[in-house]
Design an enzyme around this catalytic site. Structure first.
Site, mmCIF file in Angstrom:
data_model
loop_
_atom_site.group_PDB
_atom_site.id
_atom_site.type_symbol
_atom_site.label_atom_id
_atom_site.label_comp_id
_atom_site.label_asym_id
_atom_site.label_seq_id
_atom_site.Cartn_x
_atom_site.Cartn_y
_atom_site.Cartn_z
ATOM 1 N N LYS A 229 -2.090 -7.479 46.062
ATOM 2 C CA LYS A 229 -3.173 -6.555 45.696
ATOM 3 C C LYS A 229 -2.681 -5.109 45.629
ATOM 4 C CE LYS A 229 -7.865 -5.284 47.044
ATOM 5 N NZ LYS A 229 -9.137 -5.869 47.468
ATOM 6 N N ARG B 129 -9.236 -17.884 44.772
ATOM 7 C CA ARG B 129 -7.817 -17.637 45.065
ATOM 8 C C ARG B 129 -6.976 -18.674 44.335
ATOM 9 N NH1 ARG B 129 -6.160 -21.294 48.877
ATOM 10 N NH2 ARG B 129 -7.903 -22.327 49.893
ATOM 11 N N ARG C 63 -15.316 -4.764 49.181
ATOM 12 C CA ARG C 63 -16.350 -5.737 48.833
ATOM 13 C C ARG C 63 -16.620 -6.669 49.999
ATOM 14 N NH1 ARG C 63 -14.354 -9.262 45.350
ATOM 15 N NH2 ARG C 63 -16.413 -10.138 44.956
HETATM 16 C C1 BTN Z 1 -12.142 -4.051 47.608
HETATM 17 O O1 BTN Z 1 -10.953 -4.253 47.426
HETATM 18 O O2 BTN Z 1 -12.851 -4.854 48.229
HETATM 19 C C2 BTN Z 1 -12.755 -2.804 47.040
HETATM 20 C C3 BTN Z 1 -12.090 -1.573 47.619
HETATM 21 C C4 BTN Z 1 -12.718 -0.297 47.108
HETATM 22 C C5 BTN Z 1 -12.165 0.907 47.827
HETATM 23 C C6 BTN Z 1 -12.658 2.191 47.218
HETATM 24 S S1 BTN Z 1 -11.807 3.584 47.887
HETATM 25 C C7 BTN Z 1 -12.952 4.654 47.115
HETATM 26 C C8 BTN Z 1 -14.314 4.029 47.274
HETATM 27 N N1 BTN Z 1 -14.895 4.377 48.555
HETATM 28 C C9 BTN Z 1 -15.007 3.326 49.357
HETATM 29 O O3 BTN Z 1 -15.459 3.358 50.517
HETATM 30 N N2 BTN Z 1 -14.592 2.232 48.732
HETATM 31 C C10 BTN Z 1 -14.123 2.500 47.391
#
Ligand code: BTN
Length: 259
Positions: free
Chosen positions: A120, A252, A61
């Site tokens: 996380k 947070r 994100r």
């Molecule tokens: C976050 O923590 O900000 C979101 C992470 C999301 C990761 C997943 S892995 C599968 C899918 N493909 C990506 O490029 N991102 C999501």
């Protein structure tokens, strides 16, 4: 050793809920989210589960990267045409169902993260593409999930990320996927029909921020008080109870107990 994904069994469980559903497992791709968004823009909007054993440009994100080594994480995106009356709370539904499917100790950090003891474990990235069919506006949701399975580097963080193998001994990516995909597919259908409200209590049971002092990225400080029926985060501040809906606002915890 090659990983056995048991795609056939996944497909059999999900296809009754999502007719036309397919399962695809790739050894490597830039990002499963990027790929499904590319396909959606090219007109491919059937329900699909795309799993990657390795991503070379995984995305998180807020423009962040999602880095994971092959075999050390489960990375997939589920693409579905979705038509809920209200989209709010979708990431909370996904987080709730994934957490429930995997382990009782997993908590939810509004709006998109899964945590274990404030570290996380997993992240969710939801993107949508719009198109029109016969003059009717349609929307395709790409729901990307990345779950750490093995310990990984802290990468400059003060605490290293959590990993699923700490909770579920020797779990492999296909085990986790098999556990979470059927309830996730069902939850998306439920969300489409009824929105977030039926998931509110379930989210709150795992809310990592509840009754804790929090700081918002816009500078606001307060105490988190769970989520509203539309998934908005409720934060009690000096100006009264605020409802936080923007996922651009990050939150947070600043201490264990709120004021
Ligand atoms: C976050 O923590 O900000 C979101 C992470 C999301 C990761 C997943 S892995 C599968 C899918 N493909 C990506 O490029 N991102 C999501």
């Amino acid at each position: 050793m090659a990983v056995r994904w048991n795609a056939e069994s996944l497909w059999q469980q999900v296809v009754p809920l999502w007719p036309g559903f397919t399962v695809e497992v790739l050894p490597e791709i830039d990002s499963t989210n990027t790929e499904l968004m590319r396909r959606a823009r090219a007109g491919q909007t059937d329900p699909v589960l795309l799993v990657a054993e390795r991503q070379t440009a995984g995305r998180g994100r807020l423009g962040r990267q999602w880095q994971s080594a092959a075999g050390a994480s489960l990375t997939f995106s589920l693409g579905v045409p979705l038509a809920p009356a209200d989209w709010s709370g979708l990431s909370l539904v996904v987080g709730t169902v994934v957490a429930e499917a995997l382990h009782p100790a997993i908590q939810l950090k509004w709006p998109n993260d899964l945590w274990v003891e404030d570290r996380k474990l997993a992240g969710i990235l939801i993107e949508t593409a719009n198109w029109s069919s016969g003059g009717v506006a349609q929307r395709y949701a790409v729901i990307g999930v990345g779950i750490n399975l093995l310990p990984r580097d802290a990468e400059g963080l003060s605490t290293p990320p959590a990993c699923l193998q700490d909770l579920w001994s020797e779990v492999q990516a296909p085990d986790a996927l098999a556990r979470l995909m059927p309830p996730l597919a069902q939850a998306l259908r439920d969300f489409e029909q009824h929105g977030f409200a039926p998931f509110q209590t379930r989210f709150m049971a795992r809310d990592a921020l509840r009754d804790r002092a929090v700081a918002l990225s816009d500078g606001t400080a307060g105490t988190a008080h769970g989520v509203a029926a539309d998934g908005a985060l409720l934060v009690h501040t000096l100006r009264g109870m605020q409802t936080i809906t923007s996922s651009e606002v990050s939150v947070r915890p600043t201490g264990k107990e709120g004021a």
